[in-house]
Design a protein around this motif. Structure first.
Motif, PDB file in Angstrom:
ATOM      1  N   LEU A 269       0.869  -1.177   0.000  1.00 26.50           N
ATOM      2  CA  LEU A 269       0.000   0.000   0.000  1.00 26.50           C
ATOM      3  C   LEU A 269       0.905   1.226   0.000  1.00 26.50           C
ATOM      4  CD1 LEU A 269      -2.496  -1.009   2.870  1.00 26.50           C
ATOM      5  CD2 LEU A 269      -2.688  -1.528   0.429  1.00 26.50           C
TER       6      LEU A 269
ATOM      7  N   GLU B 268      -4.667  -7.300   3.038  1.00 26.04           N
ATOM      8  CA  GLU B 268      -4.848  -5.875   2.756  1.00 26.04           C
ATOM      9  C   GLU B 268      -5.872  -5.251   3.702  1.00 26.04           C
ATOM     10  OE1 GLU B 268      -6.696  -2.864  -0.600  1.00 26.04           O
ATOM     11  OE2 GLU B 268      -6.065  -4.873  -1.244  1.00 26.04           O
TER      12      GLU B 268
ATOM     13  N   ARG C 188      -5.161  -2.213   6.348  1.00 29.20           N
ATOM     14  CA  ARG C 188      -5.955  -0.979   6.317  1.00 29.20           C
ATOM     15  C   ARG C 188      -6.618  -0.705   7.667  1.00 29.20           C
ATOM     16  NH1 ARG C 188      -7.843   1.402   1.474  1.00 29.20           N
ATOM     17  NH2 ARG C 188      -6.983   0.531  -0.450  1.00 29.20           N
TER      18      ARG C 188
ATOM     19  N   ASP D 109      -7.112   7.169  -1.112  1.00 29.05           N
ATOM     20  CA  ASP D 109      -6.808   5.754  -1.267  1.00 29.05           C
ATOM     21  C   ASP D 109      -5.359   5.583  -1.703  1.00 29.05           C
ATOM     22  OD1 ASP D 109      -9.212   4.548  -0.555  1.00 29.05           O
ATOM     23  OD2 ASP D 109     -10.098   4.985  -2.508  1.00 29.05           O
TER      24      ASP D 109
END
Length: 261
Positions: free
Chosen positions: A91, A164, A168, A249
């Motif tokens: 990320l 993921e 997050r 994002d």
């Protein structure tokens, strides 16, 4: 920051001799370089030798101004298959340039969340939920703007999407809840220890002085960095997370084994 430093073969193959000369004249010149001497020597004699060997080299042309777009409109998400045994999730978030106060808040946050096996992200995802083989957060010290990279290697049988989502969750928590003061103090001590260790050898001292001069025009800029680390509080660190990790994002990359295709 848009392409690898070594370039792509089609670009290298298309370069002309004039292109190479122009690049060299712009970037490989005294006005775009830092020379650092470290050791037990007489400064006057050393500067005299520097002038003897380098003083007659002419300055190059000024570097062209470079800017980055203020926003990125497209959300980037890719899946790459490779010859790897385990899946990995990346990320990538845009962050302020190295040297800005917010950058140091981000560095403290990265170390607090994933700096070592005792860090909460490592404890949760590697030991408690057993979703990841390892996790890490890296904030790059780059001049125009920085990139904060969250990386997790999935354990066998764990889907990248699940890892993921868990990564997050930790990022979202950092945007919503300030870090405990004891965590910030612990991370600060680690940074101070690392800074002191860089003073133990001549080569690391030289590198520290060169980097500070290259980025900030001040060989002693690392002292200012330690002062910034010492003055940052939980609210500033949370503000960094909310502004740069919670409002947009990230670019997402899943690297998966070829046989999982």
């Amino acid at each position: 920051y848009h392409w690898p430093v070594i370039g792509y073969m089609p670009d290298i193959a298309a370069a002309t001799l004039d292109d190479v000369r122009d690049f060299f004249a712009t970037h490989y010149a005294p006005n775009n370089a830092v020379l650092t001497l470290a050791g037990d020597f007489d400064p006057t004699a050393a500067l005299d030798r520097v002038d003897t060997w380098f003083g007659n080299i002419p300055s190059g042309r000024p570097r062209p101004a470079v800017s980055l777009p203020a926003t990125v409109h497209a959300v980037s998400r890719e899946v790459m298959r490779d010859r790897v045994q385990l899946s990995r999730v990346y990320l990538a978030y845009r962050a302020p340039a190295y040297g800005q106060r917010e950058w140091y808040a981000g560095a403290l946050l990265a170390l607090a969340l994933a700096g070592g096996k005792a860090a909460p992200m490592f404890q949760d995802l590697v030991y408690r939920r057993e979703l990841a083989q390892d996790v890490g957060i890296y904030l790059y010290p780059t001049e125009l703007e920085a990139m904060l990279l969250v990386v997790g290697t999935a354990k066998p049988g764990v889907e990248p999407a699940a890892l993921e989502a868990a990564l997050r969750q930790h990022i979202a928590s950092a945007t919503a809840v300030p870090l405990p003061d004891e965590t910030i103090d612990r991370v600060r001590r680690r940074l101070l220890t690392a800074a002191c260790s860089e003073l133990e050898s001549l080569d690391s001292r030289a590198e520290m002085l060169s980097q500070a001069t290259t980025f900030f025009g001040d060989p002693g800029a690392h002292r200012r960095e330690l002062e910034i680390y010492a003055s940052l509080d939980a609210n500033e660190i949370q503000s960094f997370a909310a502004r740069h990790l919670g409002s947009t994002d990230p670019a997402v990359l899943h690297v998966i084994p070829e046989e999982a295709a």
